[in-house]
Design a protein around this motif. Sequence first.
Motif, PDB file in Angstrom:
ATOM      1  N   VAL A  53      29.015  54.856 -70.679  1.00  0.00           N
ATOM      2  CA  VAL A  53      30.275  54.590 -69.992  1.00  0.00           C
ATOM      3  C   VAL A  53      30.499  53.085 -69.943  1.00  0.00           C
ATOM      4  CG1 VAL A  53      31.527  54.830 -67.815  1.00  0.00           C
ATOM      5  CG2 VAL A  53      30.087  56.706 -68.641  1.00  0.00           C
ATOM      6  N   VAL A  54      31.676  52.646 -70.332  1.00  0.00           N
ATOM      7  CA  VAL A  54      31.941  51.210 -70.455  1.00  0.00           C
ATOM      8  C   VAL A  54      31.722  50.489 -69.123  1.00  0.00           C
ATOM      9  CG1 VAL A  54      33.746  49.501 -70.931  1.00  0.00           C
ATOM     10  CG2 VAL A  54      33.462  51.489 -72.436  1.00  0.00           C
ATOM     11  N   THR A  55      32.030  51.154 -68.011  1.00  0.00           N
ATOM     12  CA  THR A  55      31.790  50.552 -66.703  1.00  0.00           C
ATOM     13  C   THR A  55      30.324  50.178 -66.515  1.00  0.00           C
ATOM     14  OG1 THR A  55      33.576  51.915 -65.810  1.00  0.00           O
ATOM     15  CG2 THR A  55      32.109  50.875 -64.213  1.00  0.00           C
ATOM     16  N   GLU A  56      29.428  50.946 -67.127  1.00  0.00           N
ATOM     17  CA  GLU A  56      27.986  50.740 -66.953  1.00  0.00           C
ATOM     18  C   GLU A  56      27.363  50.025 -68.144  1.00  0.00           C
ATOM     19  OE1 GLU A  56      26.710  54.743 -66.304  1.00  0.00           O
ATOM     20  OE2 GLU A  56      27.615  54.859 -64.312  1.00  0.00           O
ATOM     21  N   ARG A  57      28.172  49.310 -68.897  1.00  0.00           N
ATOM     22  CA  ARG A  57      27.709  48.622 -70.104  1.00  0.00           C
ATOM     23  C   ARG A  57      26.688  47.544 -69.759  1.00  0.00           C
ATOM     24  NH1 ARG A  57      32.461  46.833 -68.351  1.00  0.00           N
ATOM     25  NH2 ARG A  57      32.852  44.595 -68.169  1.00  0.00           N
ATOM     26  N   PRO A  58      25.841  47.208 -70.730  1.00  0.00           N
ATOM     27  CA  PRO A  58      24.907  46.096 -70.516  1.00  0.00           C
ATOM     28  C   PRO A  58      25.656  44.783 -70.289  1.00  0.00           C
ATOM     29  CG  PRO A  58      24.298  47.409 -72.441  1.00  0.00           C
ATOM     30  CD  PRO A  58      25.667  47.863 -72.035  1.00  0.00           C
ATOM     31  N   ALA A  59      25.014  43.887 -69.590  1.00  0.00           N
ATOM     32  CA  ALA A  59      25.618  42.576 -69.345  1.00  0.00           C
ATOM     33  C   ALA A  59      25.923  41.890 -70.677  1.00  0.00           C
ATOM     34  CB  ALA A  59      24.666  41.710 -68.516  1.00  0.00           C
ATOM     35  N   ASP A  60      27.077  41.263 -70.735  1.00  0.00           N
ATOM     36  CA  ASP A  60      27.511  40.510 -71.919  1.00  0.00           C
ATOM     37  C   ASP A  60      27.743  41.393 -73.143  1.00  0.00           C
ATOM     38  OD1 ASP A  60      27.273  38.109 -70.454  1.00  0.00           O
ATOM     39  OD2 ASP A  60      25.134  37.989 -70.941  1.00  0.00           O
TER      40      ASP A  60
ATOM     41  N   ASN B  18      49.148  47.599 -77.330  1.00  0.00           N
ATOM     42  CA  ASN B  18      48.180  46.770 -76.617  1.00  0.00           C
ATOM     43  C   ASN B  18      48.389  46.936 -75.116  1.00  0.00           C
ATOM     44  OD1 ASN B  18      47.031  45.559 -78.948  1.00  0.00           O
ATOM     45  ND2 ASN B  18      48.767  44.145 -79.063  1.00  0.00           N
ATOM     46  N   GLY B  19      47.292  47.100 -74.384  1.00  0.00           N
ATOM     47  CA  GLY B  19      47.414  47.264 -72.942  1.00  0.00           C
ATOM     48  C   GLY B  19      46.058  47.323 -72.297  1.00  0.00           C
ATOM     49  N   TRP B  20      46.004  48.016 -71.152  1.00  0.00           N
ATOM     50  CA  TRP B  20      44.795  48.057 -70.336  1.00  0.00           C
ATOM     51  C   TRP B  20      44.433  49.490 -69.992  1.00  0.00           C
ATOM     52  CZ3 TRP B  20      42.337  43.466 -68.835  1.00  0.00           C
ATOM     53  CH2 TRP B  20      43.032  42.275 -69.170  1.00  0.00           C
ATOM     54  N   ALA B  21      43.141  49.809 -70.035  1.00  0.00           N
ATOM     55  CA  ALA B  21      42.655  51.156 -69.711  1.00  0.00           C
ATOM     56  C   ALA B  21      41.481  51.042 -68.740  1.00  0.00           C
ATOM     57  CB  ALA B  21      42.238  51.911 -70.969  1.00  0.00           C
ATOM     58  N   TYR B  22      41.267  52.099 -67.968  1.00  0.00           N
ATOM     59  CA  TYR B  22      40.250  52.107 -66.919  1.00  0.00           C
ATOM     60  C   TYR B  22      38.910  52.501 -67.512  1.00  0.00           C
ATOM     61  CZ  TYR B  22      38.652  52.657 -62.063  1.00  0.00           C
ATOM     62  OH  TYR B  22      38.013  52.521 -60.855  1.00  0.00           O
ATOM     63  N   SER B  23      37.890  51.666 -67.313  1.00  0.00           N
ATOM     64  CA  SER B  23      36.639  51.801 -68.067  1.00  0.00           C
ATOM     65  C   SER B  23      35.765  52.975 -67.651  1.00  0.00           C
ATOM     66  CB  SER B  23      35.826  50.506 -67.977  1.00  0.00           C
ATOM     67  OG  SER B  23      35.448  50.222 -66.639  1.00  0.00           O
ATOM     68  N   ASP B  24      36.019  53.587 -66.482  1.00  0.00           N
ATOM     69  CA  ASP B  24      35.230  54.770 -66.105  1.00  0.00           C
ATOM     70  C   ASP B  24      35.409  55.916 -67.096  1.00  0.00           C
ATOM     71  OD1 ASP B  24      34.049  53.681 -63.888  1.00  0.00           O
ATOM     72  OD2 ASP B  24      35.080  54.933 -62.417  1.00  0.00           O
ATOM     73  N   TYR B  25      36.510  55.896 -67.865  1.00  0.00           N
ATOM     74  CA  TYR B  25      36.804  56.999 -68.780  1.00  0.00           C
ATOM     75  C   TYR B  25      36.776  56.564 -70.243  1.00  0.00           C
ATOM     76  CZ  TYR B  25      38.116  59.000 -64.352  1.00  0.00           C
ATOM     77  OH  TYR B  25      38.088  59.435 -63.051  1.00  0.00           O
TER      78      TYR B  25
END
Length: 207
Positions: free
Chosen positions: A96-103, A76-83
């Motif tokens: 791309v998760v960074t550009e995901r829809p709101a909510d 369990n941890g944290w990853a950067y959403s651009d990738y």
Amino acid sequence: MTKLLLKSATAAAALFAVVGIANAEMLARATADLNIRSGPGPHYPVVGVIGVNEDTAINGCREGSKWCAVSHDGINGWAYSDYLTAPFGGGDDYVVVTERPADALPPVSYEATSSIETEVVRGELIGRKTALGTIEPISAPPVEVRTYVETNTVEPVYLDGEVVVGAALPETVEVREIPDYDYRYVYVNEQPVLVEPETRRIVYVLR
């Protein structure tokens, strides 16, 4: 260089809490060999890696941040959403998760109980959200190159973003020569990387 007061549960571990996440977990796919860190930031230690094109469970993302809570191979941890990409609309279309829809994902909170001071460079890694872009990773460097880099350590620089092949370093970051070798090296976010001097792009991450 500026000093930033960073919070973490310990020097090597962090704690996250998912807010209102009942059955919200979804699979996301890494577009590069992507670090899993113990906390939501480049200064936290690497605790695992999601391989390129591997799927991982994404549990939510921190509000106002590109860092998301993930679970991968028991880590369990944290990853950067651009990738990270995911099929938010269903079907086979990955976003791309960074550009995901709101909510599209629930918020996660981060709780820390102690502090660490770290030098931070004002700048960021210039990455491609589809990762490798025009830069291909080089073959594993010779043993003597790895030994030189690991023996001749330098003070790490800390940049927003994540250390992946294809990401470019800002001009403010000094890269060091390696004797009789075409590439340079530097420690970014505490991780040694090899850099193509002409483009300043990372071509290899020493793990």
